[in-house]
Design a protein around this motif. Sequence first.
Motif, mmCIF file in Angstrom:
data_model
loop_
_atom_site.group_PDB
_atom_site.id
_atom_site.type_symbol
_atom_site.label_atom_id
_atom_site.label_comp_id
_atom_site.label_asym_id
_atom_site.label_seq_id
_atom_site.Cartn_x
_atom_site.Cartn_y
_atom_site.Cartn_z
ATOM 1 N N ILE A 106 0.838 -1.203 0.000
ATOM 2 C CA ILE A 106 0.000 0.000 0.000
ATOM 3 C C ILE A 106 0.870 1.249 0.000
ATOM 4 C CG2 ILE A 106 -1.610 1.358 1.398
ATOM 5 C CD1 ILE A 106 -2.934 -1.295 2.191
ATOM 6 N N VAL A 107 1.897 1.281 0.841
ATOM 7 C CA VAL A 107 2.798 2.443 0.905
ATOM 8 C C VAL A 107 3.553 2.604 -0.410
ATOM 9 C CG1 VAL A 107 4.880 3.331 2.032
ATOM 10 C CG2 VAL A 107 3.014 2.410 3.398
ATOM 11 N N PHE A 108 4.074 1.506 -0.953
ATOM 12 C CA PHE A 108 4.799 1.561 -2.223
ATOM 13 C C PHE A 108 3.894 2.063 -3.346
ATOM 14 C CE2 PHE A 108 6.293 -0.460 -6.161
ATOM 15 C CZ PHE A 108 7.563 0.100 -6.227
ATOM 16 N N GLY A 109 2.682 1.570 -3.405
ATOM 17 C CA GLY A 109 1.737 2.009 -4.434
ATOM 18 C C GLY A 109 1.373 3.472 -4.292
ATOM 19 N N THR A 110 1.187 3.926 -3.063
ATOM 20 C CA THR A 110 0.850 5.334 -2.832
ATOM 21 C C THR A 110 2.001 6.247 -3.248
ATOM 22 O OG1 THR A 110 -0.549 4.684 -0.978
ATOM 23 C CG2 THR A 110 0.096 6.998 -1.095
ATOM 24 N N ILE A 111 3.225 5.897 -2.872
ATOM 25 C CA ILE A 111 4.377 6.712 -3.258
ATOM 26 C C ILE A 111 4.545 6.714 -4.771
ATOM 27 C CG2 ILE A 111 6.903 6.838 -3.130
ATOM 28 C CD1 ILE A 111 6.646 5.871 -0.218
ATOM 29 N N LEU A 112 4.390 5.559 -5.388
ATOM 30 C CA LEU A 112 4.494 5.476 -6.847
ATOM 31 C C LEU A 112 3.425 6.327 -7.519
ATOM 32 C CD1 LEU A 112 6.143 4.067 -9.056
ATOM 33 C CD2 LEU A 112 4.406 2.288 -9.075
ATOM 34 N N PHE A 113 2.192 6.282 -6.998
ATOM 35 C CA PHE A 113 1.113 7.089 -7.555
ATOM 36 C C PHE A 113 1.421 8.581 -7.442
ATOM 37 C CE2 PHE A 113 -2.755 9.551 -6.729
ATOM 38 C CZ PHE A 113 -3.377 9.398 -7.962
ATOM 39 N N ILE A 114 1.934 9.003 -6.298
ATOM 40 C CA ILE A 114 2.254 10.419 -6.104
ATOM 41 C C ILE A 114 3.356 10.854 -7.062
ATOM 42 C CG2 ILE A 114 3.252 12.075 -4.469
ATOM 43 C CD1 ILE A 114 1.735 10.551 -2.256
ATOM 44 N N LEU A 115 4.377 10.015 -7.232
ATOM 45 C CA LEU A 115 5.470 10.370 -8.139
ATOM 46 C C LEU A 115 4.992 10.447 -9.589
ATOM 47 C CD1 LEU A 115 8.411 8.281 -6.634
ATOM 48 C CD2 LEU A 115 8.011 10.754 -6.436
ATOM 49 N N ILE A 116 4.081 9.565 -9.974
ATOM 50 C CA ILE A 116 3.526 9.620 -11.338
ATOM 51 C C ILE A 116 2.622 10.837 -11.492
ATOM 52 C CG2 ILE A 116 1.971 8.437 -12.948
ATOM 53 C CD1 ILE A 116 3.132 5.786 -11.891
ATOM 54 N N ALA A 117 1.822 11.130 -10.465
ATOM 55 C CA ALA A 117 0.899 12.270 -10.535
ATOM 56 C C ALA A 117 1.661 13.604 -10.603
ATOM 57 C CB ALA A 117 -0.039 12.270 -9.328
ATOM 58 N N LEU A 118 2.794 13.681 -9.949
ATOM 59 C CA LEU A 118 3.589 14.913 -9.976
ATOM 60 C C LEU A 118 4.457 15.009 -11.227
ATOM 61 C CD1 LEU A 118 4.745 15.144 -6.260
ATOM 62 C CD2 LEU A 118 2.995 16.514 -7.413
ATOM 63 N N GLY A 119 4.550 13.955 -11.986
ATOM 64 C CA GLY A 119 5.316 13.981 -13.223
ATOM 65 C C GLY A 119 6.787 13.668 -13.030
ATOM 66 N N ILE A 120 7.162 13.197 -11.873
ATOM 67 C CA ILE A 120 8.555 12.855 -11.637
ATOM 68 C C ILE A 120 8.908 11.570 -12.381
ATOM 69 C CG2 ILE A 120 10.222 12.217 -9.844
ATOM 70 C CD1 ILE A 120 8.649 14.073 -7.958
ATOM 71 N N ILE A 121 7.982 10.617 -12.373
ATOM 72 C CA ILE A 121 8.141 9.381 -13.143
ATOM 73 C C ILE A 121 7.198 9.474 -14.332
ATOM 74 C CG2 ILE A 121 7.832 6.886 -13.145
ATOM 75 C CD1 ILE A 121 8.447 6.859 -10.205
ATOM 76 N N LYS A 122 7.724 9.294 -15.520
ATOM 77 C CA LYS A 122 6.908 9.409 -16.723
ATOM 78 C C LYS A 122 6.891 8.097 -17.463
ATOM 79 C CE LYS A 122 7.925 14.265 -17.091
ATOM 80 N NZ LYS A 122 8.543 15.339 -17.814
ATOM 81 N N PHE A 123 5.715 7.745 -17.945
ATOM 82 C CA PHE A 123 5.571 6.534 -18.744
ATOM 83 C C PHE A 123 5.274 6.871 -20.177
ATOM 84 C CE2 PHE A 123 4.703 4.698 -14.559
ATOM 85 C CZ PHE A 123 5.523 3.582 -14.621
#
Length: 51
Positions: free
Chosen positions: A34-51
Amino acid sequence: MERNPFELAMLDQDKRAKLFLYINIAMMATTFFIVFGTILFILIALGIIKF
């Protein structure tokens, strides 16, 4: 007569200890995912990680 496997496991000390360990491992793994998914979601939402 209906047998409840959970109640049968609670009668034996070794099975009770193993069940306790398995439940704790499952709770820790769930929390980690849950924590890993939340952090990953936040990083994707902020545009730090791009797909």
